[in-house]
Write a protein that holds these residues in place. Structure first.
Motif, PDB file in Angstrom:
ATOM      1  N   VAL A 123       0.864  -1.183   0.000  1.00  0.00           N
ATOM      2  CA  VAL A 123       0.000   0.000   0.000  1.00  0.00           C
ATOM      3  C   VAL A 123       0.898   1.229   0.000  1.00  0.00           C
ATOM      4  CG1 VAL A 123      -1.895   1.175   1.144  1.00  0.00           C
ATOM      5  CG2 VAL A 123      -1.715  -1.308   1.287  1.00  0.00           C
ATOM      6  N   THR A 124       0.841   2.012  -1.085  1.00  0.00           N
ATOM      7  CA  THR A 124       1.762   3.131  -1.265  1.00  0.00           C
ATOM      8  C   THR A 124       1.257   4.437  -0.666  1.00  0.00           C
ATOM      9  OG1 THR A 124       0.787   3.512  -3.453  1.00  0.00           O
ATOM     10  CG2 THR A 124       2.766   2.125  -3.333  1.00  0.00           C
ATOM     11  N   ASP A 125      -0.069   4.591  -0.498  1.00  0.00           N
ATOM     12  CA  ASP A 125      -0.583   5.842   0.051  1.00  0.00           C
ATOM     13  C   ASP A 125      -1.904   5.571   0.768  1.00  0.00           C
ATOM     14  OD1 ASP A 125      -0.734   8.464   0.720  1.00  0.00           O
ATOM     15  OD2 ASP A 125      -1.284   9.203  -1.268  1.00  0.00           O
ATOM     16  N   ILE A 126      -2.191   6.408   1.785  1.00  0.00           N
ATOM     17  CA  ILE A 126      -3.407   6.270   2.583  1.00  0.00           C
ATOM     18  C   ILE A 126      -3.842   7.662   3.003  1.00  0.00           C
ATOM     19  CG2 ILE A 126      -2.131   5.921   4.737  1.00  0.00           C
ATOM     20  CD1 ILE A 126      -4.341   3.924   5.533  1.00  0.00           C
ATOM     21  N   GLN A 127      -5.163   7.936   2.954  1.00  0.00           N
ATOM     22  CA  GLN A 127      -5.697   9.250   3.291  1.00  0.00           C
ATOM     23  C   GLN A 127      -7.032   9.092   4.017  1.00  0.00           C
ATOM     24  OE1 GLN A 127      -4.268  12.223   2.879  1.00  0.00           O
ATOM     25  NE2 GLN A 127      -2.462  11.385   1.816  1.00  0.00           N
ATOM     26  N   TRP A 128      -7.304  10.068   4.925  1.00  0.00           N
ATOM     27  CA  TRP A 128      -8.603  10.137   5.597  1.00  0.00           C
ATOM     28  C   TRP A 128      -9.564  10.949   4.749  1.00  0.00           C
ATOM     29  CZ3 TRP A 128      -9.866   7.810  10.262  1.00  0.00           C
ATOM     30  CH2 TRP A 128      -8.806   7.296  11.009  1.00  0.00           C
ATOM     31  N   LEU A 129     -10.831  10.512   4.660  1.00  0.00           N
ATOM     32  CA  LEU A 129     -11.866  11.327   4.043  1.00  0.00           C
ATOM     33  C   LEU A 129     -12.257  12.440   5.011  1.00  0.00           C
ATOM     34  CD1 LEU A 129     -14.179   8.698   2.300  1.00  0.00           C
ATOM     35  CD2 LEU A 129     -12.330  10.040   1.322  1.00  0.00           C
ATOM     36  N   PRO A 130     -12.688  13.624   4.496  1.00  0.00           N
ATOM     37  CA  PRO A 130     -13.054  14.732   5.393  1.00  0.00           C
ATOM     38  C   PRO A 130     -14.165  14.339   6.354  1.00  0.00           C
ATOM     39  CG  PRO A 130     -12.851  15.480   3.119  1.00  0.00           C
ATOM     40  CD  PRO A 130     -12.782  13.987   3.078  1.00  0.00           C
ATOM     41  N   GLU A 131     -14.243  15.076   7.496  1.00  0.00           N
ATOM     42  CA  GLU A 131     -15.240  14.744   8.510  1.00  0.00           C
ATOM     43  C   GLU A 131     -16.668  15.045   8.070  1.00  0.00           C
ATOM     44  OE1 GLU A 131     -13.394  18.759   9.392  1.00  0.00           O
ATOM     45  OE2 GLU A 131     -12.695  16.725   8.962  1.00  0.00           O
ATOM     46  N   THR A 132     -16.837  15.817   6.978  1.00  0.00           N
ATOM     47  CA  THR A 132     -18.178  16.140   6.489  1.00  0.00           C
ATOM     48  C   THR A 132     -18.594  15.270   5.318  1.00  0.00           C
ATOM     49  OG1 THR A 132     -17.238  17.824   5.029  1.00  0.00           O
ATOM     50  CG2 THR A 132     -17.930  18.534   7.233  1.00  0.00           C
ATOM     51  N   PHE A 133     -17.822  14.251   4.982  1.00  0.00           N
ATOM     52  CA  PHE A 133     -18.072  13.478   3.771  1.00  0.00           C
ATOM     53  C   PHE A 133     -17.840  12.007   4.062  1.00  0.00           C
ATOM     54  CE2 PHE A 133     -16.366  11.450  -0.073  1.00  0.00           C
ATOM     55  CZ  PHE A 133     -17.410  11.685  -0.957  1.00  0.00           C
ATOM     56  N   GLU A 134     -18.694  11.158   3.487  1.00  0.00           N
ATOM     57  CA  GLU A 134     -18.514   9.721   3.546  1.00  0.00           C
ATOM     58  C   GLU A 134     -19.191   9.097   2.324  1.00  0.00           C
ATOM     59  OE1 GLU A 134     -20.719   7.402   6.421  1.00  0.00           O
ATOM     60  OE2 GLU A 134     -21.848   9.193   7.007  1.00  0.00           O
ATOM     61  N   VAL A 135     -18.898   7.826   2.076  1.00  0.00           N
ATOM     62  CA  VAL A 135     -19.472   7.116   0.941  1.00  0.00           C
ATOM     63  C   VAL A 135     -20.210   5.891   1.464  1.00  0.00           C
ATOM     64  CG1 VAL A 135     -17.787   7.912  -0.740  1.00  0.00           C
ATOM     65  CG2 VAL A 135     -17.317   5.865   0.585  1.00  0.00           C
ATOM     66  N   SER A 136     -21.252   5.510   0.734  1.00  0.00           N
ATOM     67  CA  SER A 136     -22.017   4.331   1.107  1.00  0.00           C
ATOM     68  C   SER A 136     -21.340   3.073   0.593  1.00  0.00           C
ATOM     69  CB  SER A 136     -23.441   4.440   0.551  1.00  0.00           C
ATOM     70  OG  SER A 136     -23.401   4.418  -0.871  1.00  0.00           O
ATOM     71  N   ARG A 137     -21.926   1.941   0.898  1.00  0.00           N
ATOM     72  CA  ARG A 137     -21.361   0.666   0.463  1.00  0.00           C
ATOM     73  C   ARG A 137     -21.392   0.524  -1.058  1.00  0.00           C
ATOM     74  NH1 ARG A 137     -20.065  -3.793   3.279  1.00  0.00           N
ATOM     75  NH2 ARG A 137     -20.939  -2.846   5.146  1.00  0.00           N
ATOM     76  N   MET A 138     -22.265   1.257  -1.737  1.00  0.00           N
ATOM     77  CA  MET A 138     -22.356   1.230  -3.195  1.00  0.00           C
ATOM     78  C   MET A 138     -21.537   2.340  -3.834  1.00  0.00           C
ATOM     79  SD  MET A 138     -24.154  -1.406  -3.516  1.00  0.00           S
ATOM     80  CE  MET A 138     -24.363  -1.340  -5.291  1.00  0.00           C
ATOM     81  N   GLY A 139     -20.795   3.115  -3.021  1.00  0.00           N
ATOM     82  CA  GLY A 139     -19.949   4.177  -3.563  1.00  0.00           C
ATOM     83  C   GLY A 139     -20.676   5.483  -3.787  1.00  0.00           C
ATOM     84  N   VAL A 140     -21.863   5.681  -3.187  1.00  0.00           N
ATOM     85  CA  VAL A 140     -22.629   6.912  -3.363  1.00  0.00           C
ATOM     86  C   VAL A 140     -22.163   7.934  -2.317  1.00  0.00           C
ATOM     87  CG1 VAL A 140     -24.934   7.924  -3.378  1.00  0.00           C
ATOM     88  CG2 VAL A 140     -24.579   5.586  -4.217  1.00  0.00           C
ATOM     89  N   PRO A 141     -21.799   9.178  -2.709  1.00  0.00           N
ATOM     90  CA  PRO A 141     -21.393  10.196  -1.733  1.00  0.00           C
ATOM     91  C   PRO A 141     -22.546  10.558  -0.818  1.00  0.00           C
ATOM     92  CG  PRO A 141     -20.713  10.798  -3.961  1.00  0.00           C
ATOM     93  CD  PRO A 141     -21.651   9.642  -4.100  1.00  0.00           C
ATOM     94  N   MET A 142     -22.229  10.728   0.482  1.00  0.00           N
ATOM     95  CA  MET A 142     -23.229  11.070   1.486  1.00  0.00           C
ATOM     96  C   MET A 142     -22.650  12.103   2.437  1.00  0.00           C
ATOM     97  SD  MET A 142     -24.507   7.205   2.443  1.00  0.00           S
ATOM     98  CE  MET A 142     -25.523   7.860   3.766  1.00  0.00           C
ATOM     99  N   GLU A 143     -23.523  12.766   3.170  1.00  0.00           N
ATOM    100  CA  GLU A 143     -23.109  13.742   4.176  1.00  0.00           C
ATOM    101  C   GLU A 143     -22.819  13.028   5.495  1.00  0.00           C
ATOM    102  OE1 GLU A 143     -24.731  17.747   6.501  1.00  0.00           O
ATOM    103  OE2 GLU A 143     -26.009  16.679   5.048  1.00  0.00           O
ATOM    104  N   ASN A 144     -21.681  13.322   6.081  1.00  0.00           N
ATOM    105  CA  ASN A 144     -21.300  12.749   7.363  1.00  0.00           C
ATOM    106  C   ASN A 144     -21.746  13.690   8.467  1.00  0.00           C
ATOM    107  OD1 ASN A 144     -20.159  11.406   9.490  1.00  0.00           O
ATOM    108  ND2 ASN A 144     -18.034  11.789   8.902  1.00  0.00           N
ATOM    109  N   LYS A 145     -22.778  13.297   9.203  1.00  0.00           N
ATOM    110  CA  LYS A 145     -23.352  14.140  10.233  1.00  0.00           C
ATOM    111  C   LYS A 145     -22.675  13.957  11.591  1.00  0.00           C
ATOM    112  CE  LYS A 145     -27.889  14.150   8.009  1.00  0.00           C
ATOM    113  NZ  LYS A 145     -29.338  13.872   8.170  1.00  0.00           N
ATOM    114  N   SER A 146     -21.762  13.024  11.700  1.00  0.00           N
ATOM    115  CA  SER A 146     -21.125  12.773  12.993  1.00  0.00           C
ATOM    116  C   SER A 146     -20.068  13.805  13.346  1.00  0.00           C
ATOM    117  CB  SER A 146     -20.491  11.376  12.993  1.00  0.00           C
ATOM    118  OG  SER A 146     -19.437  11.317  12.042  1.00  0.00           O
ATOM    119  N   GLY A 147     -19.513  14.494  12.359  1.00  0.00           N
ATOM    120  CA  GLY A 147     -18.454  15.463  12.624  1.00  0.00           C
ATOM    121  C   GLY A 147     -17.112  14.845  12.899  1.00  0.00           C
TER     122      GLY A 147
END
Length: 530
Positions: A436-460
């Motif tokens: 694994v050559t690179d790894i990154q965190w997704l922003p706290e306001t963004f997440e993806v579903s199991r099907m790859g659909v962008p969603m709003e991350n309400k947890s902060g």
């Protein structure tokens, strides 16, 4: 090869500032012919009081305090026999052993002179006892040994000839019966070998050359060339100029455009900042020093020696703390051959602090060499790393924040560096099939579903990770429990702040116990090339 140094010396790496302070600059104050320098014990202790842990003599502080005499011997190791450019003699016997050849050669008159005069009269040292470094094993392997018992031949005569005189004479072996035995060569079919295959080259045609005038065409692909500009019609131009979207865009961009135009008029865009870094030659001191100087260095002879830095990162919230990932400098074949040795020496991520450049503050244990790691943007105590074997690792350093901040009291703080074991590691069967050559965190306001659909991350909070590897695959990972992977994380975040994560008997926090060895990617994105 680096020799094992005796117990009465200690290798030291002295910076240029220390060499100038003690008058032991290499190839100046000390040379190959005059490698010795006498240091006063009081000067070394004064340097330890002034610079504390930054002093180059900090590792041998207790040994210097225990030294019985007022002067210590510093030796310049030009050939790096003991692994450093200098070594300090820490016993009186060792000091006499180093200086004995000089005293014996110069005589008693030299003892009344200065130590520098004695060093100038040094001659070839006396032979020392031989120290085995394993060469006798190589000699034994190259020596010829008997693989079978030697043949014995016995010659005897009849008993009645015992004691009889012996007469020697010349004779013709051809005229005498059984005068000699001829051993003619013959073919023994038992030991005959048949050659089944043979490599040979036959040149039956003239030399051929292949040449071309075009670039190599590795694979076909569709391409197009535009030779006429595509323009709007007059009606389309009028509609575009009169549209509200264009007016709104111009009103937003006009202020930025004016600032850019003013900067172009004020600043010289063709000014070479790199050449401006250099300075003119100043004064009688000669040329000005325009090179970047080393401000600080971190070295650990046990954990980072002969290793490569694969990733480096500043701590997001604690000033003066830096994390470094160390990997072995081995090829793929060497790594396979030394797999057993690598298992005994786990890979580590070292935390260094500018307050103590000699001892690492914290060690993160890894299942394999880590190529990349990242701090969680919403919680810097959570760290994620990517390994060479395709696994993803999580650490929780909440219990060691006081040590990194330096707020722990001196009476409770120990010198031993804490080793933090990882909280969770992904399943190797469902991970990447390449490092694994690179790894990154997704922003706290963004997440993806199991099907790859962008969603709003309400947890902060940052709860998802994306990794990439040479196996042409992107993987998205979720650090939450599977049953709450797509629920609101606000309550869980509040509970995490109020309650401190428990630890198992091994001292590992239970923060990600639900992911250990069962962690799988949320979904994958494949990139196939033809």
């Amino acid at each position: 090869k680096t020799l094992c140094h005796p117990d009465d010396i200690c290798p030291l790496t002295l910076t240029s500032a220390t060499q100038e302070l003690f008058g032991c600059r290499y190839d100046g104050d000390v040379t190959r012919d005059n490698p010795y320098k006498i240091l006063r014990k009081e000067d070394i202790l004064q340097d330890l009081r002034n610079r504390a842990a930054v002093s180059d003599f900090s590792p041998v502080k207790q040994l210097v305090l225990a030294y019985p005499e007022d002067e210590l011997l510093l030796v310049y190791d030009r050939d790096f026999i003991y692994g450093s450019s200098f070594y300090l003699v820490l016993t009186v016997e060792g000091k006499d052993r180093h200086l004995m050849p000089i005293v014996a050669e110069v005589g008693e008159e030299a003892l009344e002179r200065e130590p520098s005069d004695v060093f100038a009269a040094q001659k070839t040292p006396e032979p020392r006892p031989w120290i085995s470094l394993g060469s006798e094993q190589e000699i034994e392997e190259e020596s010829v040994t008997d693989s079978r018992p030697r043949l014995k031949c016995r010659i005897s005569r009849v008993r009645r000839a015992f004691g009889a005189p012996v007469f020697f004479s010349d004779r013709n072996a051809a005229e005498t019966k059984d005068g000699f035995i001829e051993c003619t060569p013959y073919q023994d079919k038992i030991f005959s070998l048949k050659q089944m295959e043979r490599h040979c080259g036959v040149q039956a045609i003239p030399n051929c050359n292949s040449s071309s005038t075009q670039t190599p065409w590795t694979y076909p692909k569709n391409m197009c060339t535009q030779y006429e500009p595509r323009e709007f019609s007059k009606e389309e131009k009028e509609n575009c100029l009169q549209s509200e979207e264009l007016k709104h865009f111009i009103s937003l961009a006009v202020s930025r455009l004016e600032v850019a135009i003013q900067q172009n008029e004020i600043a010289d865009v063709f000014f070479d900042d790199w050449k401006a870094l250099s300075e003119d030659d100043g004064g009688y001191a000669g040329k000005a020093d325009s090179h970047l100087k080393e401000y600080q260095s971190f070295t650990d002879l046990h954990f980072s020696q002969e290793k490569t830095i694969s990733n480096i990162s500043w701590h997001p919230t604690i000033s003066g703390v830096i994390a470094v990932a160390m990997t072995e400098r081995l090829s793929f074949e060497d790594r396979i051959n030394a797999s057993t040795k690598l298992l005994l020496n786990p890979s580590l991520i070292l935390f260094w602090s500018f307050s103590d450049p000699i001892n690492p503050q914290l060690l993160l244990e890894c299942p394999d060499d880590v190529f990349s790691f990242e701090f969680c943007p919403s919680d810097p105590n959570i760290i994620v790393g990517s390994c060479m074997n395709g696994q993803v690792v999580l650490w929780d350093i909440s219990a060691h924040v006081e040590r990194l901040q330096g707020t722990r009291s001196s009476d409770t703080r120990d010198n031993e560096t804490s080793v933090v074991r990882y909280c969770a590691v992904s399943s190797i069967e469902h991970g990447h099939k390449a490092p694994v050559t690179d790894i990154q965190w997704l922003p706290e306001t963004f997440e993806v579903s199991r099907m790859g659909v962008p969603m709003e991350n309400k947890s902060g909070m940052c709860v998802q990770i994306v990794t990439c590897a040479p196996d042409c695959c992107l993987m998205f990972w979720d650090i939450r429990a599977p049953r709450v992977a797509f629920q609101n994380m606000a309550d869980q975040r509040k509970q995490k702040v109020e309650e401190k994560p428990l630890e198992n008997p091994d001292g590992v926090p239970n923060t990600f116990k639900h992911l250990n060895l069962t962690w799988k990617p949320l979904f994958r994105v494949w990139h196939i090339t033809y």
